[in-house]
Write an enzyme that holds these catalytic residues in place. Structure first.
Site, PDB file in Angstrom:
ATOM      1  N   LYS A 160       0.882  -1.167   0.000  1.00  0.00           N
ATOM      2  CA  LYS A 160       0.000   0.000   0.000  1.00  0.00           C
ATOM      3  C   LYS A 160       0.921   1.218   0.000  1.00  0.00           C
ATOM      4  CE  LYS A 160      -2.931   2.965   2.679  1.00  0.00           C
ATOM      5  NZ  LYS A 160      -3.745   3.228   3.870  1.00  0.00           N
TER       6      LYS A 160
ATOM      7  N   GLY B 106      -7.839   9.531   9.635  1.00  0.00           N
ATOM      8  CA  GLY B 106      -8.128   9.656  11.055  1.00  0.00           C
ATOM      9  C   GLY B 106      -9.168  10.704  11.412  1.00  0.00           C
TER      10      GLY B 106
ATOM     11  N   ALA C 160      -9.496   5.878   3.866  1.00  0.00           N
ATOM     12  CA  ALA C 160      -9.328   7.012   4.789  1.00  0.00           C
ATOM     13  C   ALA C 160     -10.570   7.883   4.899  1.00  0.00           C
ATOM     14  CB  ALA C 160      -8.147   7.893   4.426  1.00  0.00           C
ATOM     15  N   GLY C 161     -10.852   8.279   6.121  1.00  0.00           N
ATOM     16  CA  GLY C 161     -11.923   9.228   6.396  1.00  0.00           C
ATOM     17  C   GLY C 161     -13.224   8.605   6.858  1.00  0.00           C
TER      18      GLY C 161
ATOM     19  N   ALA D 117      -9.340   1.959   9.299  1.00  0.00           N
ATOM     20  CA  ALA D 117      -8.625   1.508  10.497  1.00  0.00           C
ATOM     21  C   ALA D 117      -9.189   2.193  11.736  1.00  0.00           C
ATOM     22  CB  ALA D 117      -7.131   1.784  10.365  1.00  0.00           C
ATOM     23  N   SER D 118      -8.907   3.505  11.868  1.00  0.00           N
ATOM     24  CA  SER D 118      -9.268   4.217  13.100  1.00  0.00           C
ATOM     25  C   SER D 118     -10.739   4.084  13.452  1.00  0.00           C
ATOM     26  CB  SER D 118      -8.960   5.715  12.966  1.00  0.00           C
ATOM     27  OG  SER D 118      -7.688   5.905  12.441  1.00  0.00           O
TER      28      SER D 118
END
Lengths: 254, 66
Positions: A97, A158, A184-185, A206-207
């Site tokens: 990635k 994040g 992301a986001g 992830a987050s």
């Protein structure tokens, strides 16, 4: 319903790719990974500790989840290429990635360094999944360079701000011939469903899971969100109308 | 001779190899990769690759991230 995702000829049963960053413990991470149903999970490459272990690597092996090393933290093409080479050696995978960011405040991809690194890594035989801006022009460039997947952000890493420019994501999806992964986001399950409804082939997050109050439950929610969005886009939504249209015929009294 | 491993200085005899550096660092042998002076050295060359004077060794592994 059998609806596999193919990236570089490799088949995945799940359209949810997870990250491992931000988990409070390896136990919490393990529970979340299992609940997510993911088959591909990112890891970062960092200096080993003297006498330290290889906890995440061992966990993924035990769960039978393919590791997707990333180049998180890299600011230049040179750094990203070296990190990818180290990851290939450490993890025995040529998948990467690719992530090259401009600064810490935004963590936004640097298009110049990103395309430079992508070109070098593809030349060296890597399967490159490129983390990129929600820019249809750049997405096209990355695809032309030979990236195996293009991964536009919904909003900065994040932030949990969801998809800030749905029209751009839709444009990227509509003309891509490689898988598009919303990366992301994502903040909550409806963001993941929305990404799939816009035409994304998969979602990477992830987050949103690891930092949720209950990561295991949120992982299950994300799994459902991705599946719901995928089913909805395949089913075909009704057109938007300005005025109401009754679903019952006529009126009760003639 | 002085060798820097992951930012810390270690003293080695002349002729010491990368394999010696990994052993001194008590590094796991699986799941890690090694760069010597900025170039990745494949695992099968650790035993034959000598550390030069003032060599810089980076030992990396997968951690939670992304």
């Amino acid at each position: 319903m059998d609806d596999p995702l193919f990236i570089a000829g490799h088949e995945f049963g799940s359209r949810l790719i997870t990250g491992t960053g931000g988990a409070a413990s390896l136990t919490a991470l393990e529970q979340a990974l299992i609940a997510s149903g993911t088959e591909l999970t990112t890891v970062a490459m960092r200096r080993a500790d003297a006498g330290g272990g290889t906890g995440v690597f061992d966990l993924l092996r035990r769960l039978g989840i393919a590791p997707l090393p990333n180049t998180a933290g890299c600011r230049s093409a040179a750094e990203a290429v070296l990190t990818a080479q180290l990851a290939r050696e450490a993890l025995g995978t040529n998948w990467i990635k690719l992530e090259v960011v401009i600064d810490e405040d935004t963590l936004l991809p640097d298009p110049v360094e990103l395309t430079d690194a992508a070109e070098q890594l593809i030349d060296q035989g890597f399967v490159v999944l490129a983390y990129t801006n929600d820019d249809p022009a750049l997405a096209t460039r990355l695809e032309q360079l030979g990236c195996a997947a293009v991964m536009p952000l919904g909003s900065p890493i994040g932030t949990g701000l969801g998809i800030r420019n749905p029209h751009n994501i839709e444009m990227i999806c509509s003309r891509a011939s490689v898988p598009i992964v919303l990366d992301a986001g994502i903040g909550t399950a409806s963001d993941a469903a929305f990404a799939m409804e816009l035409g994304c082939d998969a979602v990477l997050l992830a987050s949103a899971v690891t930092r949720a109050h209950d990561p295991e439950r949120m992982a299950a929610a994300m799994r459902s969100g991705v599946e719901a969005g995928r089913l909805a886009v395949q089913a075909g939504r009704i057109p938007r109308r300005y005025w109401a249209e009754a679903s019952s015929p006529g009126r009760p009294m003639g | 001779m002085n060798v820097t491993i992951n930012g810390e200085r270690y003293e080695f005899e002349r002729g010491a190899t990368l394999a010696d550096a990994l052993e001194r660092f008590r590094s796991p042998s699986r799941g890690v990769a090694v760069a010597l002076d900025g170039a990745v050295i494949p695992r099968d060359r650790w035993r034959e690759t000598e550390l030069g004077t003032a060599a810089t060794v980076e030992i990396v592994t997968a951690v939670q991230g992304g």
